[in-house]
Structures are given as structure tokens and as C-alpha cells.
Write an enzyme that holds these catalytic residues in place. Sequence first.
Site, mmCIF file in Angstrom:
data_model
loop_
_atom_site.group_PDB
_atom_site.id
_atom_site.type_symbol
_atom_site.label_atom_id
_atom_site.label_comp_id
_atom_site.label_asym_id
_atom_site.label_seq_id
_atom_site.Cartn_x
_atom_site.Cartn_y
_atom_site.Cartn_z
ATOM 1 N N ASP A 251 9.074 15.049 4.560
ATOM 2 C CA ASP A 251 8.830 16.314 3.978
ATOM 3 C C ASP A 251 9.897 16.985 3.218
ATOM 4 O OD1 ASP A 251 10.202 15.750 6.675
ATOM 5 O OD2 ASP A 251 9.866 17.563 7.487
ATOM 6 N N LYS B 295 9.707 8.973 8.250
ATOM 7 C CA LYS B 295 9.609 10.080 9.278
ATOM 8 C C LYS B 295 10.285 9.463 10.507
ATOM 9 C CE LYS B 295 8.573 14.370 10.425
ATOM 10 N NZ LYS B 295 9.077 15.600 9.698
ATOM 11 N N ASP C 232 0.678 11.081 -5.699
ATOM 12 C CA ASP C 232 -0.083 12.129 -6.330
ATOM 13 C C ASP C 232 0.642 13.447 -6.852
ATOM 14 O OD1 ASP C 232 -2.516 10.643 -6.323
ATOM 15 O OD2 ASP C 232 -3.670 12.422 -5.449
ATOM 16 N N ASP D 41 0.673 7.564 -0.670
ATOM 17 C CA ASP D 41 -0.730 8.101 -1.161
ATOM 18 C C ASP D 41 -0.426 9.398 -1.581
ATOM 19 O OD1 ASP D 41 -3.344 8.330 -2.003
ATOM 20 O OD2 ASP D 41 -4.072 7.879 -0.209
ATOM 21 N N TYR E 32 -3.866 3.013 6.961
ATOM 22 C CA TYR E 32 -4.771 2.514 6.355
ATOM 23 C C TYR E 32 -5.432 1.325 6.878
ATOM 24 C CZ TYR E 32 -4.229 6.147 2.945
ATOM 25 O OH TYR E 32 -3.887 7.467 2.213
#
Length: 333
Positions: free
Chosen positions: A205, A172, A233, A229, A125
Amino acid sequence: MPAYKLVYIPGDGIGPEVVNAARRVVDATGIECKWQAQFAGLSALEQTGDPLPAITLEAIRGADATLKGPTATASGTGFRSVNVALRQQLELYANFRPARSITGIESRYDDVDLIVIRENTEGLYSGLEHTVVPGVVESLRVISSKASERIARFAFETARRQGRKRVTCVHKANILKLSDGLFLESCRKVADQFADIEFDDCIVDAAAMKLVLDPHQFDMLVMENLFGDILSDLTSGLVGGLGVTPSANVGDGAAVFEAVHGTAPDIAGKGLANPTALIQSAVLMLRFLGEKEAADRVDRAIRSVISDGTVLTGDLGGSAGTAEYTDAVIAAM
Ligand code: NAI
């Protein structure tokens, strides 16, 4: 005790409706507040030609806290996201997203209680995108040890303050060896200074799968911007979705509290929006201000109205409007 200086930003779409509801609830707690309206988003663009006017930023910096309604951003084209700009310009480096089940809201699990802490200022971002040659675009994902250690420290300090037992770094680093390697290393370094709180890590993941299969195995999760982000959610989805999930964006000089949902253009102006997420954001704001008793009272009132099930907004299966639901919460307080 002097009155708190609070800024409110009505925002776009259902923003003015839910912000008004949350302000009514905060006022009903009886704590002394001096509210000041400021504008951002489409409404600000129309009035001033700027979606994030300097005067709004100035007011947020000078306030004890800010309550913000959602602001519209077009995908692909148009002005840059007000939220991203706000977080970067005010250095609101920590995004705090609790996900707690509410009895009466149908969801996969009924006793989820976890917190996602998201680094808010860098990662993908950073807004550093360019066309290399026609048809090929590069986006730069920036990770710095300064921002990574800062967010890790925020997570551990919050965990300690709130009596949380464990912080999990989501990353990751197996593939993004340099960037996420640095993020993980920074978290480990800070974890060494908090012997009273457990620390572990999980690849993003696998974290997504584990959260869906058994969210109870997590307590507090800390991660970089994009992963935060998405996974925040996901955790909202575990407790009933966007209509009920609050968030806080905190920096050293300012704090902005907002719901995680958007402007809901399909129901805007109809008095149908569920204000729970923004009222819960106001609960976070009250806690941030040190008004624990008032925060607990509002939280209990929301839970009792929803578990009672008589006065619910349409998204929760009821037929009440925003104002009627807000009246019920205030009455329950
Ligand atoms: P959205 O969250 O506005 O709407 C998704 C669906 O959820 C819609 O059907 C909507 O009616 C429903 N919904 C959302 N909040 C609700 C509430 N409080 N009560 C009842 N139903 C509710 O997401 P969408 O459509 O993707 O985004 C619309 C606009 O909002 C976009 O311009 C987007 O950029 C902006 N947005 C702003 C955010 C912010 O300012 N924090 C966050 C997310 C999106």
C-alpha cells in the site's frame, strides 16, 4: 545467421490489427524472421472448440519468441483466461513490465523509467477456488519458496544485465506473515548473492502511494502475482496508459511478448487502434533475441513520431489510423 522462428497470435478484437502493425515494423528492421500464425482466444475457440489449442502451445515452445495479440476473457463465467493458462502451462514465470516516459504523451511525470517484475504462476492466480458453503467462497493464495526465489533471481539478473542499481521487494508481510513473509525472505536470500545491486523492501500500500507521489524513488520492483498485476497498471498510468505499455512473459523454455491492453471491443475492426504498445513489445522481443541495434532503432522511431506529434492515433489526440501511424514509424526508422 538463420532466420528467427517467430510465432504470432493475432488474438481477438483489435489484436489482428496491432499484431499486423508490429510484424510490419519487425520486418522493416531487416532482420530475418520466419513467422508462423497460431490461434488463441475466441478466434481459436470458434475454429477448434478450444481457446488454447495444444498445437499453439507446441508452436510457442518450438519458437525463438512469440508475439501475441490480446485475447478476450469474460468476467465471472465462461472459459478460463487464456493468458493465465498460457503463463501456467508454459511456465512463463516472469512478467516484465517497463514503464518509460515518452516525450509528447501527456502524463503526470515526464521522466519515469522503472520496471515492474511480477511473479506470473502462483499467488491468487493459482485458480484454486471453491464454495465452502453457499454464500462463502475461498480462494487459495499459494506462495512457494521455489517460485519466489526464481522470480527474485530473474529480477536481480535482469537488473545486472540492464545496469539497474536497486531492486525493491513489494509485499504485505506485516499482515500476511507466512505467505508474504516467505516471499520477502526468498528475495532477501537471493539479494545476498548480488552484492553489486542494492536491495530494499516496501509494503504494497505504501508502494502504491509512493509510486504516485514520486516514482523516481524506485528503479526495479519485484512482487507476487496480484500485487504485480495492479501496480504494473499503475506504473503504465504514470507514462501514458495502456495504449503505450509493453510486456514480456518469460520462462526457461518460451517467451511471449504482448501489449498490456485488452481487445478494445469498442474500436475493433475500425483501423483506429494504437499499435504502440505491441510495437514496443516487439522491441522487448528484439532485445530478448539479442537484436539490440534493431530494437533501439524501432524505439527511437516510435519516440520521434510521437514527439513530432503530426501522426498520432485517436487515443493520443491525433486522427491517424493504425496503418498510417505504422507507416510513419517505419518511415522514421
Ligand atoms: P481494454 O484494454 O480492451 O480497453 C479499455 C479502453 O482502452 C477501451 O476504451 C479501449 O478502446 C482502449 N484501448 C485499449 N487498447 C487500445 C489501443 N491499443 N488503442 C486505442 N485504444 C485502446 O480493456 P477491457 O475493455 O477491460 O477488456 C476487453 C477485453 O480484453 C476483455 O475480454 C479482457 O479480458 C481482455 N483483456 C485481454 C488482455 C490480454 O490478452 N493481454 C489484457 C487485458 C484485457
